[in-house]
Design a protein around this motif. Structure first.
Motif, PDB file in Angstrom:
ATOM      1  N   ARG A  14       0.848  -1.195   0.000  1.00 23.53           N
ATOM      2  CA  ARG A  14       0.000   0.000   0.000  1.00 23.53           C
ATOM      3  C   ARG A  14       0.883   1.244   0.000  1.00 23.53           C
ATOM      4  O   ARG A  14       1.904   1.273   0.669  1.00 23.53           O
ATOM      5  CB  ARG A  14      -0.901   0.043   1.233  1.00 23.53           C
ATOM      6  N   ASN A  15       0.439   2.253  -0.697  1.00 23.86           N
ATOM      7  CA  ASN A  15       1.103   3.563  -0.685  1.00 23.86           C
ATOM      8  C   ASN A  15       2.584   3.494  -1.078  1.00 23.86           C
ATOM      9  O   ASN A  15       3.421   4.155  -0.475  1.00 23.86           O
ATOM     10  CB  ASN A  15       0.975   4.216   0.707  1.00 23.86           C
ATOM     11  N   ALA A  16       2.897   2.661  -2.070  1.00 28.54           N
ATOM     12  CA  ALA A  16       4.292   2.564  -2.518  1.00 28.54           C
ATOM     13  C   ALA A  16       4.587   3.683  -3.509  1.00 28.54           C
ATOM     14  O   ALA A  16       3.721   4.090  -4.271  1.00 28.54           O
ATOM     15  CB  ALA A  16       4.542   1.213  -3.157  1.00 28.54           C
ATOM     16  N   GLY A  17       5.800   4.161  -3.469  1.00 28.87           N
ATOM     17  CA  GLY A  17       6.239   5.158  -4.437  1.00 28.87           C
ATOM     18  C   GLY A  17       6.685   6.441  -3.774  1.00 28.87           C
ATOM     19  O   GLY A  17       6.744   6.531  -2.548  1.00 28.87           O
ATOM     20  N   GLU A  18       7.005   7.407  -4.631  1.00 25.51           N
ATOM     21  CA  GLU A  18       7.495   8.683  -4.140  1.00 25.51           C
ATOM     22  C   GLU A  18       6.316   9.623  -3.939  1.00 25.51           C
ATOM     23  O   GLU A  18       5.303   9.483  -4.620  1.00 25.51           O
ATOM     24  CB  GLU A  18       8.408   9.273  -5.208  1.00 25.51           C
ATOM     25  N   LEU A  19       6.449  10.605  -3.020  1.00 18.97           N
ATOM     26  CA  LEU A  19       5.422  11.629  -2.862  1.00 18.97           C
ATOM     27  C   LEU A  19       6.083  12.934  -3.295  1.00 18.97           C
ATOM     28  O   LEU A  19       6.962  13.442  -2.608  1.00 18.97           O
ATOM     29  CB  LEU A  19       5.008  11.680  -1.383  1.00 18.97           C
ATOM     30  N   ALA A  20       5.645  13.435  -4.428  1.00 13.19           N
ATOM     31  CA  ALA A  20       6.361  14.561  -5.044  1.00 13.19           C
ATOM     32  C   ALA A  20       6.414  15.794  -4.138  1.00 13.19           C
ATOM     33  O   ALA A  20       7.459  16.429  -4.007  1.00 13.19           O
ATOM     34  CB  ALA A  20       5.714  14.902  -6.374  1.00 13.19           C
ATOM     35  N   ASP A  21       5.288  16.106  -3.498  1.00 15.96           N
ATOM     36  CA  ASP A  21       5.254  17.347  -2.700  1.00 15.96           C
ATOM     37  C   ASP A  21       5.297  17.039  -1.203  1.00 15.96           C
ATOM     38  O   ASP A  21       4.572  17.649  -0.419  1.00 15.96           O
ATOM     39  CB  ASP A  21       4.007  18.158  -3.055  1.00 15.96           C
ATOM     40  N   ALA A  22       6.145  16.113  -0.818  1.00 20.40           N
ATOM     41  CA  ALA A  22       6.222  15.710   0.592  1.00 20.40           C
ATOM     42  C   ALA A  22       6.694  16.863   1.473  1.00 20.40           C
ATOM     43  O   ALA A  22       7.502  17.688   1.058  1.00 20.40           O
ATOM     44  CB  ALA A  22       7.169  14.534   0.737  1.00 20.40           C
ATOM     45  N   ASP A  23       6.155  16.897   2.689  1.00 16.54           N
ATOM     46  CA  ASP A  23       6.596  17.892   3.665  1.00 16.54           C
ATOM     47  C   ASP A  23       7.784  17.380   4.467  1.00 16.54           C
ATOM     48  O   ASP A  23       8.473  18.166   5.113  1.00 16.54           O
ATOM     49  CB  ASP A  23       5.446  18.228   4.627  1.00 16.54           C
ATOM     50  N   GLY A  24       7.973  16.090   4.451  1.00 18.27           N
ATOM     51  CA  GLY A  24       9.106  15.524   5.166  1.00 18.27           C
ATOM     52  C   GLY A  24       9.454  14.153   4.598  1.00 18.27           C
ATOM     53  O   GLY A  24       8.569  13.409   4.186  1.00 18.27           O
ATOM     54  N   VAL A  25      10.758  13.847   4.546  1.00 18.33           N
ATOM     55  CA  VAL A  25      11.208  12.531   4.075  1.00 18.33           C
ATOM     56  C   VAL A  25      12.175  11.974   5.118  1.00 18.33           C
ATOM     57  O   VAL A  25      13.053  12.703   5.583  1.00 18.33           O
ATOM     58  CB  VAL A  25      11.935  12.636   2.706  1.00 18.33           C
ATOM     59  N   GLY A  26      11.984  10.714   5.493  1.00 20.05           N
ATOM     60  CA  GLY A  26      12.884  10.096   6.464  1.00 20.05           C
ATOM     61  C   GLY A  26      13.405   8.782   5.922  1.00 20.05           C
ATOM     62  O   GLY A  26      12.716   8.095   5.169  1.00 20.05           O
ATOM     63  N   GLU A  27      14.660   8.449   6.297  1.00 17.64           N
ATOM     64  CA  GLU A  27      15.257   7.208   5.794  1.00 17.64           C
ATOM     65  C   GLU A  27      15.870   6.423   6.950  1.00 17.64           C
ATOM     66  O   GLU A  27      16.450   7.014   7.862  1.00 17.64           O
ATOM     67  CB  GLU A  27      16.335   7.556   4.761  1.00 17.64           C
ATOM     68  N   ALA A  28      15.744   5.104   6.898  1.00 19.13           N
ATOM     69  CA  ALA A  28      16.370   4.250   7.920  1.00 19.13           C
ATOM     70  C   ALA A  28      17.022   3.053   7.229  1.00 19.13           C
ATOM     71  O   ALA A  28      16.628   2.682   6.122  1.00 19.13           O
ATOM     72  CB  ALA A  28      15.335   3.771   8.923  1.00 19.13           C
ATOM     73  N   GLY A  29      18.009   2.465   7.899  1.00 18.46           N
ATOM     74  CA  GLY A  29      18.708   1.293   7.350  1.00 18.46           C
ATOM     75  C   GLY A  29      19.872   1.710   6.481  1.00 18.46           C
ATOM     76  O   GLY A  29      20.151   2.891   6.313  1.00 18.46           O
ATOM     77  N   ASN A  30      20.567   0.721   5.915  1.00 21.01           N
ATOM     78  CA  ASN A  30      21.660   1.010   4.981  1.00 21.01           C
ATOM     79  C   ASN A  30      21.883  -0.179   4.053  1.00 21.01           C
ATOM     80  O   ASN A  30      21.502  -1.300   4.383  1.00 21.01           O
ATOM     81  CB  ASN A  30      22.934   1.398   5.751  1.00 21.01           C
ATOM     82  N   PRO A  31      22.514   0.111   2.894  1.00 16.50           N
ATOM     83  CA  PRO A  31      22.642  -0.964   1.884  1.00 16.50           C
ATOM     84  C   PRO A  31      23.513  -2.125   2.344  1.00 16.50           C
ATOM     85  O   PRO A  31      23.366  -3.243   1.856  1.00 16.50           O
ATOM     86  CB  PRO A  31      23.258  -0.253   0.677  1.00 16.50           C
ATOM     87  N   VAL A  32      24.417  -1.888   3.289  1.00 13.33           N
ATOM     88  CA  VAL A  32      25.289  -2.970   3.761  1.00 13.33           C
ATOM     89  C   VAL A  32      24.465  -4.063   4.429  1.00 13.33           C
ATOM     90  O   VAL A  32      24.690  -5.254   4.227  1.00 13.33           O
ATOM     91  CB  VAL A  32      26.365  -2.403   4.728  1.00 13.33           C
ATOM     92  N   CYS A  33      23.457  -3.640   5.200  1.00  6.31           N
ATOM     93  CA  CYS A  33      22.577  -4.620   5.861  1.00  6.31           C
ATOM     94  C   CYS A  33      21.543  -5.187   4.889  1.00  6.31           C
ATOM     95  O   CYS A  33      20.882  -6.173   5.192  1.00  6.31           O
ATOM     96  CB  CYS A  33      21.816  -3.987   7.012  1.00  6.31           C
ATOM     97  N   GLY A  34      21.358  -4.512   3.767  1.00  3.59           N
ATOM     98  CA  GLY A  34      20.389  -5.011   2.796  1.00  3.59           C
ATOM     99  C   GLY A  34      18.989  -4.474   2.996  1.00  3.59           C
ATOM    100  O   GLY A  34      18.036  -5.017   2.433  1.00  3.59           O
TER     101      GLY A  34
END
Lengths: 129, 394
Positions: A14-34
């Motif tokens: 559900r709700n997959a994809g980018e939100l063009a006019d987002a008020d905030g973007v957060g990221e967690a994790g890293n590619p090393v852990c996969g």
């Protein structure tokens, strides 16, 4: 190894994809852990008006991102903020133990998105003295 | 839905002719091979006939060179630990590679706790060990070199015969884990020039729970399991008679079919690899382009994670495996892919398909279609793919 709810959210996210006019973007994790999860939020009248995710990761990573968006959408920021990684896992009927740490980061990404929203928000003008 | 099984490096279905050969040894011929009466003698005879068959196929000089074990892992353990303790007075140094099966790597790690020194040789980007590196690593304390014949994940076939010349010239023993090659490519212990060789029946349409350690005459071994005189006193325990009969039958069938299966599987493998590359972008072939097991395909799909690919394939009726951390039960992705220099994220996105004798081109075409859709679907929700596209557009 996964519950039906996990498989459902994995296969029909559900709700997959980018939100063009987002008020905030957060990221967690890293590619090393996969696992990398990115959460986009749109806030209106102090509510989570819209939310979306992008995830690089295993089935659990995709499912936790997907269900998080459903759990907080429409709630007030104060209410939504209370969500934890544990609550996300419980909403999916549980995750295999080895997935609890590495793939269950959606709430972290969401909290970071709210933090970014607060920082982006224009500061209210200081009250006249 | 018809299932399409593409994980033959993990295990294979038992050939019905093998099942048929095994069945009498569960019921009518149930005797203990150590018993002196008729039932026991019949069981003993079945084991010794199986031993002769295996010895002949592997090019052994003597049937006593064939030791039946409970698995390929046990054969690896017996070879390495067995040599280590039997030759402890001669030296304490063992050489192996970074990409071995855990049955070898963890056995070596265990020996390190008991005063043995182990050199883990690196591999190149294709997973090959350099024969010169083996030569340079040998010291006057070296007692054993253990290098796998072909890698289980990427299918790279090592130049064992070439390495054997170097190792033998130095008077050191050579063990090869041939679990992936037995039944897949021609395998002769004498031609390879090895002193010890491990194999496992369930990798070539035989039963699980039975393996072989070939140990060249004169190679001393310290036993791991005590309590009986079975297998030349090297492995106590009542023999798995049906399993041993099944192993020998399966090896016989595999050896007889090699001439036909090797080129057919290699053709299917190359067809599948070429189609993946023509239909999907940002793909990397892991392993050697030509020095490769006939049924092995190992590819990394960038910007997506292996377990999610496998789940998707499974939903569409396809069984394959991955080197991602999630599927290994560990936090790190495949030690083999990392040793070959792959970045973590590329290793996480690896998928291994291993073709078997019953797979068809039509099945592979179906898999290609599902794979193309799966990768597109997962990339559509991957933040890494978006970033990559963003960079391209700029």
């Amino acid at each position: 190894m996964y519950t039906e709810a996990v498989m459902d959210h994995f296969y029909n996210p559900r709700n997959a994809g980018e939100l063009a006019d987002a008020d905030g973007v957060g990221e967690a994790g890293n590619p090393v852990c996969g696992d990398i999860m990115k959460i986009y939020v749109k806030i209106e009248d102090d509510r989570i008006a819209d939310i979306s995710f992008q995830t690089f990761g295993c089935g659990a990573a995709i499912a936790t991102s997907s269900i998080l968006t459903e759990l907080v959408k429409g709630k007030t920021v104060a209410e939504a903020e209370k969500i934890t990684n544990r609550a996300v896992a419980e909403a999916l009927g549980g995750l295999p133990p080895q997935k609890m740490h590495c793939s269950n980061l959606a709430a972290d990404a969401f909290h970071k998105a709210l933090e970014a929203y607060r920082q982006n928000r224009p500061k209210p003008a200081p009250a006249a003295e | 839905m018809e299932r399409i099984y593409l994980d033959h490096a993990a295990t294979t279905p038992v050939d019905p002719r093998v099942v048929e050969a095994m069945l009498p040894y569960f019921t009518a011929n149930f005797g203990n091979p150590s018993s002196i009466y008729q039932e026991g003698r019949a069981a003993k005879k079945a084991i010794e006939e199986s031993r002769e068959k295996v010895a002949e196929i592997l090019g052994a000089a003597d049937t006593r060179e064939i030791i039946f074990t409970g698995s390929g892992s046990e054969a690896d353990n017996l070879a390495i630990t067995g040599v280590a303790w039997a030759y402890r007075k001669k030296g304490n140094h063992i050489i192996t590679s970074a990409i071995e099966h855990p049955a070898v790597l963890e056995t070596c790690k265990e020996l390190e706790k008991h005063g043995f020194a182990v050199t883990y040789l690196p591999v190149d980007e294709y997973g090959l060990v350099a024969p010169e590196a083996v030569r340079d690593a040998i010291t006057d304390r070296t007692i054993l070199v253990s290098l796998m014949h072909a890698n289980n994940e990427v299918g790279t076939i090592q130049p064992i015969a070439e390495i054997s010349k170097i190792v033998r010239a130095k008077g050191v023993l050579l063990h090869t884990d041939a679990v992936q090659t037995a039944g897949s490519i021609p395998l002769q212990a004498d031609e390879l020039g090895v002193d010890l060789l491990s194999l496992s029946a369930h990798k070539f349409y035989g039963p699980k729970g039975v393996g072989v350690l070939y140990a060249k005459k004169g190679t001393r071994l310290h036993r791991l399991i005590h309590g009986g005189a079975q297998e030349g006193r090297l492995r106590a325990g009542t023999e798995n008679v049906a399993g041993i009969v099944g192993l020998a039958k399966a090896l016989e069938l595999a050896a007889a079919g090699l001439e036909e299966t090797v080129p057919r599987l290699a053709e299917l493998r190359d067809y599948f690899i070429n189609k993946i590359f023509s239909r999907i972008d940002h793909v990397k072939l892991n392993g050697h382009p030509t020095r490769r097991l006939p049924g092995n395909i190992n590819v990394s799909f960038e910007f997506v994670e292996g377990e999610s690919i496998l789940l998707n394939l499974d939903l569409e009726g396809i069984a394959a495996s991955s080197g991602s951390a999630c599927t290994s039960g560990a936090l790190e992705p495949s030690h083999v892919l990392l040793a070959m220099g792959l970045p973590h994220e590329t290793a996480h996105g690896s998928v291994r398909f291993t073709i078997g004798k019953d797979n068809t081109k039509e099945q592979l075409d179906y898999v290609l279609g599902v794979l193309e859709e799966t990768i597109a679907r997962l990339r559509a929700i991957s933040p890494l793919y978006r970033e990559q596209r963003g960079r391209k557009e700029k």
